[in-house]
Design a protein around this motif. Structure first.
Motif, PDB file in Angstrom:
ATOM      1  N   SER A 113     -11.324  15.226 -14.602  1.00 37.21           N
ATOM      2  CA  SER A 113     -10.999  14.158 -15.539  1.00 37.21           C
ATOM      3  C   SER A 113     -12.149  13.164 -15.569  1.00 37.21           C
ATOM      4  CB  SER A 113      -9.703  13.449 -15.117  1.00 37.21           C
ATOM      5  OG  SER A 113      -9.371  12.420 -16.021  1.00 37.21           O
ATOM      6  N   GLU A 114     -12.552  12.772 -16.749  1.00 37.69           N
ATOM      7  CA  GLU A 114     -13.629  11.802 -16.953  1.00 37.69           C
ATOM      8  C   GLU A 114     -14.894  12.199 -16.198  1.00 37.69           C
ATOM      9  OE1 GLU A 114     -11.715   7.549 -17.690  1.00 37.69           O
ATOM     10  OE2 GLU A 114     -11.055   8.366 -15.751  1.00 37.69           O
ATOM     11  N   GLY A 115     -15.148  13.517 -16.180  1.00 40.05           N
ATOM     12  CA  GLY A 115     -16.360  14.029 -15.554  1.00 40.05           C
ATOM     13  C   GLY A 115     -16.311  14.132 -14.049  1.00 40.05           C
ATOM     14  N   GLN A 116     -15.176  13.752 -13.442  1.00 38.58           N
ATOM     15  CA  GLN A 116     -15.053  13.799 -11.990  1.00 38.58           C
ATOM     16  C   GLN A 116     -14.146  14.965 -11.585  1.00 38.58           C
ATOM     17  OE1 GLN A 116     -16.638  11.696  -9.700  1.00 38.58           O
ATOM     18  NE2 GLN A 116     -17.752  11.028 -11.552  1.00 38.58           N
ATOM     19  N   GLU A 117     -14.637  15.805 -10.654  1.00 39.83           N
ATOM     20  CA  GLU A 117     -13.854  16.948 -10.167  1.00 39.83           C
ATOM     21  C   GLU A 117     -13.291  16.639  -8.779  1.00 39.83           C
ATOM     22  OE1 GLU A 117     -15.173  21.192 -10.767  1.00 39.83           O
ATOM     23  OE2 GLU A 117     -15.282  21.100  -8.557  1.00 39.83           O
ATOM     24  N   THR A 118     -12.021  16.942  -8.596  1.00 43.13           N
ATOM     25  CA  THR A 118     -11.333  16.725  -7.326  1.00 43.13           C
ATOM     26  C   THR A 118     -10.643  18.026  -6.932  1.00 43.13           C
ATOM     27  OG1 THR A 118     -10.889  14.457  -8.034  1.00 43.13           O
ATOM     28  CG2 THR A 118      -9.695  15.243  -6.114  1.00 43.13           C
ATOM     29  N   SER A 119     -10.530  18.275  -5.634  1.00 42.20           N
ATOM     30  CA  SER A 119      -9.854  19.491  -5.184  1.00 42.20           C
ATOM     31  C   SER A 119      -8.925  19.189  -4.014  1.00 42.20           C
ATOM     32  CB  SER A 119     -10.871  20.557  -4.763  1.00 42.20           C
ATOM     33  OG  SER A 119     -11.608  20.138  -3.634  1.00 42.20           O
ATOM     34  N   THR A 120      -7.988  20.090  -3.800  1.00 43.94           N
ATOM     35  CA  THR A 120      -7.081  19.991  -2.666  1.00 43.94           C
ATOM     36  C   THR A 120      -6.606  21.387  -2.294  1.00 43.94           C
ATOM     37  OG1 THR A 120      -5.197  18.744  -1.762  1.00 43.94           O
ATOM     38  CG2 THR A 120      -4.870  19.784  -3.900  1.00 43.94           C
TER      39      THR A 120
ATOM     40  N   ARG B  40       0.831  -1.205   0.000  1.00 43.85           N
ATOM     41  CA  ARG B  40       0.000   0.000   0.000  1.00 43.85           C
ATOM     42  C   ARG B  40       0.869   1.260   0.000  1.00 43.85           C
ATOM     43  NH1 ARG B  40      -5.125  -0.004   0.016  1.00 43.85           N
ATOM     44  NH2 ARG B  40      -5.124   2.216   0.593  1.00 43.85           N
ATOM     45  N   ALA B  41       1.942   1.250   0.748  1.00 48.43           N
ATOM     46  CA  ALA B  41       2.795   2.433   0.845  1.00 48.43           C
ATOM     47  C   ALA B  41       3.436   2.771  -0.496  1.00 48.43           C
ATOM     48  CB  ALA B  41       3.874   2.214   1.908  1.00 48.43           C
ATOM     49  N   ARG B  42       3.822   1.738  -1.257  1.00 49.30           N
ATOM     50  CA  ARG B  42       4.498   1.981  -2.536  1.00 49.30           C
ATOM     51  C   ARG B  42       3.587   2.649  -3.559  1.00 49.30           C
ATOM     52  NH1 ARG B  42       6.984  -4.033  -2.015  1.00 49.30           N
ATOM     53  NH2 ARG B  42       8.828  -3.500  -0.762  1.00 49.30           N
ATOM     54  N   ASP B  43       2.285   2.404  -3.430  1.00 48.29           N
ATOM     55  CA  ASP B  43       1.342   2.972  -4.401  1.00 48.29           C
ATOM     56  C   ASP B  43       0.447   4.058  -3.793  1.00 48.29           C
ATOM     57  OD1 ASP B  43       2.243   1.280  -6.403  1.00 48.29           O
ATOM     58  OD2 ASP B  43       0.808  -0.302  -5.877  1.00 48.29           O
ATOM     59  N   GLU B  44       0.731   4.448  -2.560  1.00 48.40           N
ATOM     60  CA  GLU B  44      -0.193   5.341  -1.850  1.00 48.40           C
ATOM     61  C   GLU B  44      -0.466   6.629  -2.612  1.00 48.40           C
ATOM     62  OE1 GLU B  44      -2.895   6.125   1.005  1.00 48.40           O
ATOM     63  OE2 GLU B  44      -1.676   4.314   0.913  1.00 48.40           O
ATOM     64  N   ASP B  45       0.576   7.273  -3.100  1.00 50.32           N
ATOM     65  CA  ASP B  45       0.398   8.547  -3.791  1.00 50.32           C
ATOM     66  C   ASP B  45      -0.430   8.403  -5.064  1.00 50.32           C
ATOM     67  OD1 ASP B  45       1.916   9.674  -1.816  1.00 50.32           O
ATOM     68  OD2 ASP B  45       3.756   9.774  -3.003  1.00 50.32           O
ATOM     69  N   TRP B  46      -0.412   7.209  -5.669  1.00 48.38           N
ATOM     70  CA  TRP B  46      -1.100   6.981  -6.948  1.00 48.38           C
ATOM     71  C   TRP B  46      -2.587   6.724  -6.782  1.00 48.38           C
ATOM     72  CZ3 TRP B  46       1.362   6.477 -11.914  1.00 48.38           C
ATOM     73  CH2 TRP B  46       2.738   6.762 -11.892  1.00 48.38           C
ATOM     74  N   ARG B  47      -3.034   6.560  -5.568  1.00 47.53           N
ATOM     75  CA  ARG B  47      -4.453   6.271  -5.349  1.00 47.53           C
ATOM     76  C   ARG B  47      -5.308   7.539  -5.355  1.00 47.53           C
ATOM     77  NH1 ARG B  47      -2.011   2.176  -2.250  1.00 47.53           N
ATOM     78  NH2 ARG B  47      -2.742   0.113  -2.936  1.00 47.53           N
ATOM     79  N   SER B  48      -4.691   8.691  -5.223  1.00 46.83           N
ATOM     80  CA  SER B  48      -5.433   9.948  -5.181  1.00 46.83           C
ATOM     81  C   SER B  48      -5.122  10.772  -6.421  1.00 46.83           C
ATOM     82  CB  SER B  48      -5.057  10.746  -3.931  1.00 46.83           C
ATOM     83  OG  SER B  48      -5.355  10.018  -2.764  1.00 46.83           O
ATOM     84  N   VAL B  49      -6.132  11.437  -6.930  1.00 43.45           N
ATOM     85  CA  VAL B  49      -5.919  12.297  -8.100  1.00 43.45           C
ATOM     86  C   VAL B  49      -4.925  13.404  -7.770  1.00 43.45           C
ATOM     87  CG1 VAL B  49      -7.031  13.883  -9.721  1.00 43.45           C
ATOM     88  CG2 VAL B  49      -8.218  11.790  -9.006  1.00 43.45           C
ATOM     89  N   LEU B  50      -5.138  14.075  -6.636  1.00 46.56           N
ATOM     90  CA  LEU B  50      -4.278  15.169  -6.205  1.00 46.56           C
ATOM     91  C   LEU B  50      -3.653  14.842  -4.854  1.00 46.56           C
ATOM     92  CD1 LEU B  50      -6.633  18.163  -7.085  1.00 46.56           C
ATOM     93  CD2 LEU B  50      -4.482  17.610  -8.248  1.00 46.56           C
ATOM     94  N   PRO B  51      -2.500  15.419  -4.530  1.00 43.74           N
ATOM     95  CA  PRO B  51      -1.914  15.219  -3.196  1.00 43.74           C
ATOM     96  C   PRO B  51      -2.855  15.756  -2.125  1.00 43.74           C
ATOM     97  CG  PRO B  51      -0.317  16.239  -4.697  1.00 43.74           C
ATOM     98  CD  PRO B  51      -1.652  16.281  -5.382  1.00 43.74           C
ATOM     99  N   PRO B  52      -2.739  15.277  -0.891  1.00 42.49           N
ATOM    100  CA  PRO B  52      -3.629  15.746   0.180  1.00 42.49           C
ATOM    101  C   PRO B  52      -3.520  17.245   0.413  1.00 42.49           C
ATOM    102  CG  PRO B  52      -1.850  14.387   1.060  1.00 42.49           C
ATOM    103  CD  PRO B  52      -1.822  14.228  -0.412  1.00 42.49           C
ATOM    104  N   THR B  53      -2.329  17.804   0.303  1.00 39.16           N
ATOM    105  CA  THR B  53      -2.085  19.245   0.377  1.00 39.16           C
ATOM    106  C   THR B  53      -0.844  19.545  -0.449  1.00 39.16           C
ATOM    107  OG1 THR B  53      -2.981  19.395   2.625  1.00 39.16           O
ATOM    108  CG2 THR B  53      -1.625  21.229   1.896  1.00 39.16           C
TER     109      THR B  53
END
Length: 724
Positions: free
Chosen positions: A167-174, A70-83
């Motif tokens: 992306s693909e109709g989904q909006e994400t923010s940080t 999980r740690a190796r791919d953690e950053d790749w699971r979120s569209v944007l960084p937490p902050t």
């Protein structure tokens, strides 16, 4: 699971190597440099416990392997960084993760990180450009994910902004925070050196105090030292919130909240509504004050519980008085500005008061629960009372800073921020989602405490804090910096790493956990710059060599203590002091200089059974330390042969005035000849820590009105003021 159980759960061989890899992935150091110069290894059981406090299960081989994946791919699971934290004037790249091959649009909305701004303002928008950096896609949880890299421009203004990705109709923010490259320092600091007074406010009483020093006494102390001695600042202990009921924790460094203040420091008579009380209500206030006013001249330990019971009764009378329309509007503006955090703090206070020491029911442990909402409604008047207390505290804090500046101080009041909070306090309750549990903050063994320390304070969970957009940290800093000329940050090294001690473990069996210092220091600089305040970091203890240089580069001052500054085994020469520091002779954890010169710190520790070494040998070391100091002072022409205690004390401060340090602090206890320690580390009830009233060399109480009647004070202040 206890730490003993965890010790049995940790396997040998390859899994141990994986455990260390997992620890490193989460910022947990597996070894550290001890104060003796060697490298110490962290026990595997400690790593398991600390990872558990971070929310990572490492209690067996399968759990460790799963955690690593999980740690190796953690950053790749979120569209944007937490902050995203950027520095003004520097381009910052942002990784954006979407389905491989999918298009993505990324933009920035300025000054939109805070909900109030988002609701009431139309924010400027900037589209971000994608860079040419290529990163190979990955398979993550059965999905092929690609990474696009976008650039935040170097000219993005300071502040709290919001990044969006579509992306693909989904909006994400940080959250995007743009911080100063370097905190701007006042011109007076850039040009030269200023000096001021360091005081434990609770100990500095006047004839009109209620048994404890308060914010009115602080204003008077600032005015007197500015007008009569030319001081440019007064630095005080943390004035942070304690329990709303007795018994009240004496230590100002173990508050229930670092964001809000302790109303025990409010001067009741200075609240505007007090002047308009009816004769009957005024009598109630006077009757409450009478028993504790008599304590002002008492040289015994300060009785916070008696003081708070008296003040609370009087404050309830004043709270019930009607407020003019403008005053009510000012109160409501304060409530709006402080937001949900103030409401939650006041709710906690009201619940604590209602429970009166009884255990908390499980349904009240979550601030967002229906039970807490019901309690807030049921206790609405008490919640409003505790909100009001913070308003009057804030008003009087502002008045102290205003008085200091109008008196001519070029810095004013230097407030203090403790390293952590009480594990059962308001902040621990309100921020349970961003604080780590099952561990306490402390310090590894060092030359001053070879058993290590556990302060029992829950630390920030670094990743949870980032996921929260650093909002709890930001809000705490904003309130701490209100009406401050400067903020001293206790154990500023904790913004880089903290020593976590698992519950039930010895303080020596802890581990360092790294923090995103770029984010924490940057946000500190941003909020200080917005408040127009300096920052002084207490950077004593075990630290990595580059840390002090980093802080100086960011405009954060450090701390230099004469007794700890050494070059080639001798006291550091004045020109050898770091420029961006607050230099003092001693600290509040040591006896005043007169007592230290006499070796009374050894006598006290022997009396309390705290010595791990031979008392006579330590007395010899203390004498040698004093003789070395006197020799250096003589070499500077600051003392005569066989100097008196008073002459040495004054010479030490004149020595610091010759140093390169930007700020020089004079402890008020040194000025009046006090010998008793305010705090003896390693003790609790064995010594009256944080309860010693200001007194002279004979232990006689010195009140604010009588400060400049003290010959030693006048002589020391004159020596310091004329030293340069």
């Amino acid at each position: 699971m206890s730490i003993k159980d965890m010790d049995q759960a940790v396997p040998d061989g390859g899994t141990r190597s994986e455990l260390h890899e997992l620890a490193a992935a989460h910022g947990v150091l597996t070894e550290y440099h001890g104060f003796g110069g060697g490298t110490a290894s962290v026990p595997d059981a400690t790593l398991v416990a600390v990872l558990g406090a971070l929310g990572v299960d490492a209690t067996g081989p399968q759990q460790v392997a799963h955690g690593l994946r999980r740690a190796r791919d953690e950053d790749w699971r979120s569209v944007l960084p937490p902050t995203v934290v950027a520095r003004q004037g520097h381009e910052t790249t942002v990784p954006v993760h979407v389905s491989d091959g999918a298009s993505v649009h990324v933009w920035l909305e300025l000054d939109g990180a805070e909900p109030a701004a988002r609701r009431h303002a139309v924010r400027p928008r900037r589209d971000l450009q994608q860079s040419d950096a290529y990163v190979a896609p990955r398979e993550v949880d059965g999905r092929r994910v690609g990474r696009a890299t976008f650039v935040v421009p170097a000219d993005t203004p300071l502040g709290w902004h919001t990044l969006f990705a579509l992306s693909e109709g989904q909006e994400t923010s940080t959250t995007l925070v743009v911080t100063p490259d370097r905190l701007e320092l006042p011109s007076v600091i850039e040009r030269g050196q200023v000096w001021g007074v360091l005081a434990q406010l609770y100990s500095v009483r006047s004839r009109t105090s209620w048994g404890i020093g308060d914010l009115a006494d602080l204003a008077d102390l600032a005015w007197l030292t500015a007008h009569r001695a030319g001081a440019d600042f007064v630095a005080v202990n943390p004035l942070s919130a304690a329990e709303p009921i007795t018994p009240m924790t004496p230590s100002p460094y173990l508050p229930t909240s670092r964001r809000f203040g302790n109303p025990i420091y409010v001067r009741v008579e200075d609240i505007l509504e007090t002047a308009y009380l009816s004769a009957a209500d005024r009598s109630l206030v006077e009757w409450a004050a009478d028993p504790v006013r008599e304590l002002d001249g008492n040289g015994g330990p300060i009785d916070r519980d008696a003081v708070w019971e008296a003040k609370k009764a009087a404050l309830e009378v004043v709270y019930s008085a009607p407020r003019r329309a403008a005053r009510q509007a000012a109160f409501e503006d304060f409530v709006t500005t402080q937001g949900v955090g103030l409401r939650d703090f006041a709710t906690w206070c009201a619940i604590v008061e209602e429970l009166a020491g009884e255990p908390w029911p499980a349904e009240l442990t979550d601030p967002g629960s229906p039970a807490v909402a019901a309690a807030r409604d049921r206790l609405a008047d008490r919640v409003d009372f505790y909100v009001w207390l913070q308003w009057v505290f804030d008003e009087q804090k502002a008045a102290a800073q205003r008085t200091a500046v109008e008196a001519g101080m070029r810095v004013g009041i230097v407030h203090d921020l403790a390293v952590g909070v009480h594990p059962d306090g308001a902040d621990a309750w309100a921020h349970a989602d961003v604080l780590a549990r099952g561990v306490g903050v402390g310090a590894p063994p060092d030359m001053y405490n070879q058993q290590g320390q556990n302060w029992s304070q829950p630390p920030w969970n670094p990743r949870a804090l980032a996921r929260a957009g650093y909002a709890p940290y930001r809000d705490m800093l904003r309130t701490a910096l209100r009406h401050a000329g400067a903020l001293r940050v206790d154990h500023v090294l904790g913004l880089f790493r903290l020593w976590w001690v698992p519950e039930g473990a010895d303080p020596t069996a802890g581990a360092y956990v790294r923090y995103d210092h770029e984010a924490l220091v940057g946000i500190l600089a941003l909020e200080a710059q917005r408040a127009g305040a300096m920052v002084v970091g207490e950077d004593l203890g075990v630290f990595e060599p580059w840390v002090r240089e980093y802080l100086a580069d960011r405009g954060i001052l450090g701390t230099s203590v004469f007794w700890f500054e050494r070059s080639d085994g001798r006291p550091t020469a004045p020109e050898g002091y770091r420029r961006l520091t607050l230099a003092t002779v001693g600290t509040h954890d040591m006896p005043p200089t007169a007592g230290y010169l006499a070796g009374e710190h050894v006598d006290l520790r022997e009396r309390l059974g705290l010595l791990a070494e031979d008392a006579q040998a330590l007395r010899g070391q203390a004498r040698a330390e004093r003789n070395a100091a006197v020799a250096v002072l003589a070499g500077q022409g600051l003392v005569s042969d066989n100097p008196s205690e008073r002459e040495v004390v004054e010479a030490l401060h004149r020595y610091l005035r010759r140093s390169a340090a930007a700020l020089v602090g004079v402890q008020l206890v040194d000025a009046v000849g006090e010998r008793r320690s305010q705090n003896q580390p390693g003790t609790d009830t064995e010594y009256p820590n944080w309860k010693v009233p200001l007194g002279d060399s004979a232990g006689n109480v010195v009140l604010v009105e009588d400060l400049f009647d003290n010959a030693r004070l006048r002589s020391l202040f004159a020596a310091v003021a004329s030293a340069r």
